[in-house]
Design a protein around this motif. Sequence first.
Motif, short mmCIF file in Angstrom:
data_model
loop_
_atom_site.label_atom_id
_atom_site.label_comp_id
_atom_site.label_asym_id
_atom_site.label_seq_id
_atom_site.Cartn_x
_atom_site.Cartn_y
_atom_site.Cartn_z
N ILE A 22 0.84 -1.20 0.00
CA ILE A 22 0.00 0.00 0.00
C ILE A 22 0.88 1.25 0.00
O ILE A 22 1.74 1.40 0.86
CB ILE A 22 -0.93 0.03 1.24
CG1 ILE A 22 -1.70 -1.27 1.39
CG2 ILE A 22 -1.85 1.24 1.18
CD1 ILE A 22 -2.77 -1.50 0.38
N VAL A 23 0.66 2.13 -0.96
CA VAL A 23 1.46 3.35 -1.07
C VAL A 23 0.53 4.57 -1.06
O VAL A 23 -0.42 4.64 -1.85
CB VAL A 23 2.30 3.35 -2.36
CG1 VAL A 23 3.07 4.67 -2.50
CG2 VAL A 23 3.26 2.17 -2.37
N VAL A 24 0.81 5.51 -0.16
CA VAL A 24 -0.01 6.73 -0.04
C VAL A 24 0.94 7.94 -0.06
O VAL A 24 1.35 8.44 0.99
CB VAL A 24 -0.86 6.74 1.24
CG1 VAL A 24 -1.87 7.88 1.21
CG2 VAL A 24 -1.56 5.41 1.44
N PRO A 25 1.30 8.42 -1.23
CA PRO A 25 2.25 9.53 -1.32
C PRO A 25 1.64 10.88 -0.97
O PRO A 25 0.41 11.03 -0.94
CB PRO A 25 2.66 9.51 -2.80
CG PRO A 25 1.45 8.97 -3.50
CD PRO A 25 0.86 7.96 -2.56
N THR A 26 2.49 11.84 -0.69
CA THR A 26 2.08 13.23 -0.49
C THR A 26 2.47 14.02 -1.74
O THR A 26 3.65 14.08 -2.09
CB THR A 26 2.75 13.85 0.74
OG1 THR A 26 2.42 13.07 1.90
CG2 THR A 26 2.30 15.29 0.95
N LEU A 27 1.51 14.60 -2.42
CA LEU A 27 1.80 15.35 -3.64
C LEU A 27 2.60 16.61 -3.32
O LEU A 27 2.46 17.18 -2.22
CB LEU A 27 0.49 15.72 -4.35
CG LEU A 27 -0.40 14.55 -4.79
CD1 LEU A 27 -1.66 15.08 -5.45
CD2 LEU A 27 0.36 13.61 -5.72
#
Length: 229
Positions: free
Chosen positions: A32-37
Amino acid sequence: MIGCLLIHGFTGSPFEVEPLAEFLQDRTDWKIVVPTLPGHGETLELKGIKHIEWIEHAESELKALLNTCDEVYVIGFSMGGLIASYLSVKYDVDKLVLLSAAAYYINAKQLLKDIGNLIKEGIQGNILENELYKRYKFKVTQTPILSTYEFRKVVRIARPLLREVSIPTFIAQGKNDGIVPPKAAKYIYETISSKKKNLFYSPEAKHLICHSQDKHELFDKIYQFLQIE
Protein backbone atom coordinates in the motif's frame (compact mmCIF):
# COMPACT_ATOMS: atom_id res chain seq x y z
CA MET A 1 2.19 -9.29 -5.22
CA ILE A 2 -0.57 -6.73 -5.50
CA GLY A 3 0.22 -3.02 -5.26
CA CYS A 4 -2.29 -0.32 -4.37
CA LEU A 5 -1.68 3.38 -4.88
CA LEU A 6 -3.94 5.87 -3.07
CA ILE A 7 -3.84 9.52 -4.21
CA HIS A 8 -5.22 12.33 -2.05
CA GLY A 9 -6.93 15.51 -3.23
CA PHE A 10 -6.12 19.16 -3.89
CA THR A 11 -4.88 21.01 -0.77
CA GLY A 12 -5.10 17.69 1.05
CA SER A 13 -2.79 15.05 2.45
CA PRO A 14 -2.66 11.26 2.98
CA PHE A 15 -5.02 11.89 5.92
CA GLU A 16 -7.90 12.06 3.43
CA VAL A 17 -7.50 8.42 2.37
CA GLU A 18 -5.70 6.92 5.38
CA PRO A 19 -8.80 5.20 6.85
CA LEU A 20 -9.23 3.23 3.61
CA ALA A 21 -5.49 2.54 3.34
CA GLU A 22 -5.48 1.16 6.89
CA PHE A 23 -8.62 -0.90 6.20
CA LEU A 24 -6.95 -2.55 3.21
CA GLN A 25 -3.62 -2.96 5.04
CA ASP A 26 -5.34 -4.83 7.87
CA ARG A 27 -7.01 -7.29 5.50
CA THR A 28 -4.37 -7.93 2.84
CA ASP A 29 -0.67 -8.40 2.25
CA TRP A 30 -0.72 -5.81 -0.52
CA LYS A 31 1.92 -3.15 -0.94
CA ILE A 32 0.00 0.00 0.00
CA VAL A 33 1.46 3.35 -1.07
CA VAL A 34 -0.01 6.73 -0.04
CA PRO A 35 2.25 9.53 -1.32
CA THR A 36 2.08 13.23 -0.49
CA LEU A 37 1.80 15.35 -3.64
CA PRO A 38 4.27 18.27 -4.00
CA GLY A 39 3.28 21.30 -1.92
CA HIS A 40 0.67 19.32 -0.01
CA GLY A 41 0.59 17.76 3.44
CA GLU A 42 -0.19 18.95 6.96
CA THR A 43 1.26 22.36 6.07
CA LEU A 44 0.63 23.64 2.55
CA GLU A 45 3.47 25.06 0.46
CA LEU A 46 1.71 25.32 -2.89
CA LYS A 47 3.21 28.59 -4.11
CA GLY A 48 5.02 28.01 -7.39
CA ILE A 49 3.98 24.35 -7.66
CA LYS A 50 2.62 23.40 -11.09
CA HIS A 51 -0.09 20.85 -11.85
CA ILE A 52 2.32 18.72 -13.85
CA GLU A 53 4.37 18.17 -10.68
CA TRP A 54 1.37 16.58 -8.96
CA ILE A 55 0.75 14.30 -11.92
CA GLU A 56 4.41 13.36 -12.34
CA HIS A 57 4.82 12.56 -8.65
CA ALA A 58 1.84 10.19 -8.68
CA GLU A 59 3.13 8.77 -11.95
CA SER A 60 6.55 7.98 -10.46
CA GLU A 61 4.91 6.20 -7.50
CA LEU A 62 2.78 4.17 -9.92
CA LYS A 63 5.80 3.20 -12.03
CA ALA A 64 7.58 1.91 -8.93
CA LEU A 65 4.59 -0.32 -8.12
CA LEU A 66 4.32 -1.55 -11.71
CA ASN A 67 7.99 -2.55 -11.59
CA THR A 68 7.57 -4.66 -8.45
CA CYS A 69 3.96 -5.92 -8.45
CA ASP A 70 2.00 -8.41 -10.57
CA GLU A 71 -1.22 -6.41 -10.27
CA VAL A 72 -1.72 -2.73 -9.46
CA TYR A 73 -4.85 -0.92 -8.30
CA VAL A 74 -5.15 2.86 -8.19
CA ILE A 75 -7.49 4.70 -5.82
CA GLY A 76 -7.97 8.45 -6.15
CA PHE A 77 -9.84 10.94 -4.00
CA SER A 78 -11.19 14.26 -5.38
CA MET A 79 -8.43 15.73 -7.60
CA GLY A 80 -6.55 12.50 -6.93
CA GLY A 81 -9.40 10.70 -8.65
CA LEU A 82 -8.78 12.63 -11.84
CA ILE A 83 -5.06 11.92 -11.63
CA ALA A 84 -5.87 8.24 -11.03
CA SER A 85 -8.13 8.07 -14.08
CA TYR A 86 -5.45 9.77 -16.18
CA LEU A 87 -2.84 7.24 -15.04
CA SER A 88 -5.19 4.32 -15.69
CA VAL A 89 -5.34 5.33 -19.34
CA LYS A 90 -1.59 5.84 -19.70
CA TYR A 91 -0.41 2.74 -17.80
CA ASP A 92 -1.28 -0.93 -17.35
CA VAL A 93 -3.43 -0.55 -14.23
CA ASP A 94 -5.72 -3.45 -13.32
CA LYS A 95 -8.50 -1.72 -11.36
CA LEU A 96 -9.54 1.83 -10.58
CA VAL A 97 -11.41 3.32 -7.62
CA LEU A 98 -12.65 6.92 -7.80
CA LEU A 99 -13.77 8.62 -4.58
CA SER A 100 -15.52 11.99 -4.80
CA ALA A 101 -13.62 12.50 -8.06
CA ALA A 102 -13.69 16.15 -9.09
CA ALA A 103 -15.00 15.89 -12.65
CA TYR A 104 -17.22 18.75 -11.47
CA TYR A 105 -16.61 20.80 -8.37
CA ILE A 106 -18.38 23.06 -5.87
CA ASN A 107 -21.84 21.84 -4.99
CA ALA A 108 -23.25 25.29 -4.24
CA LYS A 109 -26.50 24.06 -2.68
CA GLN A 110 -24.77 21.81 -0.15
CA LEU A 111 -22.01 24.35 0.48
CA LEU A 112 -24.59 27.00 1.39
CA LYS A 113 -26.25 24.51 3.72
CA ASP A 114 -22.88 23.81 5.36
CA ILE A 115 -22.15 27.53 5.73
CA GLY A 116 -25.60 28.01 7.28
CA ASN A 117 -24.75 25.35 9.84
CA LEU A 118 -21.43 27.09 10.53
CA ILE A 119 -23.23 30.39 11.17
CA LYS A 120 -25.70 28.65 13.47
CA GLU A 121 -22.89 27.01 15.42
CA GLY A 122 -21.02 30.31 15.55
CA ILE A 123 -24.03 31.93 17.21
CA GLN A 124 -24.07 29.07 19.68
CA GLY A 125 -20.36 29.51 20.35
CA ASN A 126 -19.34 26.14 18.88
CA ILE A 127 -17.76 27.23 15.62
CA LEU A 128 -14.15 26.81 16.74
CA GLU A 129 -14.84 23.14 17.41
CA ASN A 130 -16.45 22.56 14.03
CA GLU A 131 -14.24 20.37 11.81
CA LEU A 132 -15.75 21.73 8.59
CA TYR A 133 -15.05 25.31 9.64
CA LYS A 134 -11.45 24.49 10.51
CA ARG A 135 -10.86 22.71 7.22
CA TYR A 136 -12.41 25.46 5.06
CA LYS A 137 -10.61 28.20 6.99
CA PHE A 138 -7.28 26.43 6.59
CA LYS A 139 -7.71 25.88 2.87
CA VAL A 140 -8.98 29.39 2.16
CA THR A 141 -6.13 31.06 4.06
CA GLN A 142 -3.34 28.74 2.87
CA THR A 143 -4.18 28.20 -0.83
CA PRO A 144 -2.64 30.64 -3.35
CA ILE A 145 -5.15 31.72 -5.98
CA LEU A 146 -2.81 30.57 -8.76
CA SER A 147 -2.89 27.06 -7.30
CA THR A 148 -6.62 26.84 -7.97
CA TYR A 149 -5.85 27.46 -11.63
CA GLU A 150 -3.33 24.61 -11.52
CA PHE A 151 -6.07 22.39 -10.09
CA ARG A 152 -8.35 23.34 -12.96
CA LYS A 153 -5.61 22.37 -15.40
CA VAL A 154 -5.67 18.86 -13.94
CA VAL A 155 -9.44 18.78 -14.58
CA ARG A 156 -8.95 19.97 -18.17
CA ILE A 157 -6.32 17.29 -18.82
CA ALA A 158 -8.13 14.38 -17.18
CA ARG A 159 -11.80 14.89 -18.08
CA PRO A 160 -11.40 14.34 -21.84
CA LEU A 161 -9.61 11.05 -21.12
CA LEU A 162 -12.46 9.59 -19.06
CA ARG A 163 -13.93 8.06 -22.21
CA GLU A 164 -10.73 6.04 -22.57
CA VAL A 165 -10.99 4.46 -19.12
CA SER A 166 -11.74 0.80 -19.91
CA ILE A 167 -10.62 -1.13 -16.82
CA PRO A 168 -12.94 -2.26 -13.98
CA THR A 169 -13.89 0.89 -12.06
CA PHE A 170 -15.62 1.57 -8.74
CA ILE A 171 -17.07 5.07 -8.35
CA ALA A 172 -18.18 6.44 -4.97
CA GLN A 173 -19.71 9.78 -4.02
CA GLY A 174 -21.18 11.35 -0.89
CA LYS A 175 -24.71 12.66 -1.27
CA ASN A 176 -23.90 15.56 1.09
CA ASP A 177 -20.66 16.58 -0.60
CA GLY A 178 -20.30 20.38 -0.56
CA ILE A 179 -17.28 20.42 -2.88
CA VAL A 180 -18.00 17.88 -5.61
CA PRO A 181 -21.68 17.58 -6.63
CA PRO A 182 -23.28 14.12 -6.90
CA LYS A 183 -23.73 14.61 -10.65
CA ALA A 184 -19.94 14.23 -11.01
CA ALA A 185 -20.11 10.53 -10.12
CA LYS A 186 -23.04 9.97 -12.51
CA TYR A 187 -21.14 11.77 -15.28
CA ILE A 188 -18.06 9.61 -14.74
CA TYR A 189 -20.13 6.41 -14.63
CA GLU A 190 -21.87 7.26 -17.91
CA THR A 191 -18.70 8.51 -19.63
CA ILE A 192 -16.09 5.82 -18.96
CA SER A 193 -15.89 2.89 -21.37
CA SER A 194 -15.44 0.22 -18.70
CA LYS A 195 -17.71 -2.81 -19.07
CA LYS A 196 -17.31 -3.56 -15.37
CA LYS A 197 -18.22 -0.48 -13.34
CA ASN A 198 -19.96 0.14 -10.04
CA LEU A 199 -21.58 3.35 -8.76
CA PHE A 200 -22.12 3.83 -5.02
CA TYR A 201 -23.64 6.82 -3.24
CA SER A 202 -22.96 7.24 0.47
CA PRO A 203 -26.07 8.70 2.12
CA GLU A 204 -24.03 10.15 4.99
CA ALA A 205 -20.77 11.35 3.46
CA LYS A 206 -19.71 14.90 2.80
CA HIS A 207 -16.56 15.49 0.74
CA LEU A 208 -14.19 13.55 2.99
CA ILE A 209 -15.86 10.28 2.10
CA CYS A 210 -13.20 8.12 3.78
CA HIS A 211 -14.05 9.80 7.10
CA SER A 212 -17.85 9.51 6.88
CA GLN A 213 -19.99 7.82 9.52
CA ASP A 214 -20.91 5.06 7.06
CA LYS A 215 -17.36 4.62 5.73
CA HIS A 216 -17.17 0.91 6.61
CA GLU A 217 -20.01 0.08 4.21
CA LEU A 218 -18.06 1.88 1.50
CA PHE A 219 -14.79 0.17 2.45
CA ASP A 220 -16.44 -3.26 2.38
CA LYS A 221 -17.77 -2.61 -1.12
CA ILE A 222 -14.37 -1.41 -2.35
CA TYR A 223 -12.66 -4.43 -0.80
CA GLN A 224 -15.13 -6.82 -2.47
CA PHE A 225 -14.68 -5.02 -5.79
CA LEU A 226 -10.89 -5.31 -5.61
CA GLN A 227 -11.07 -8.98 -4.59
CA ILE A 228 -13.21 -10.06 -7.55
CA GLU A 229 -11.25 -11.78 -10.29
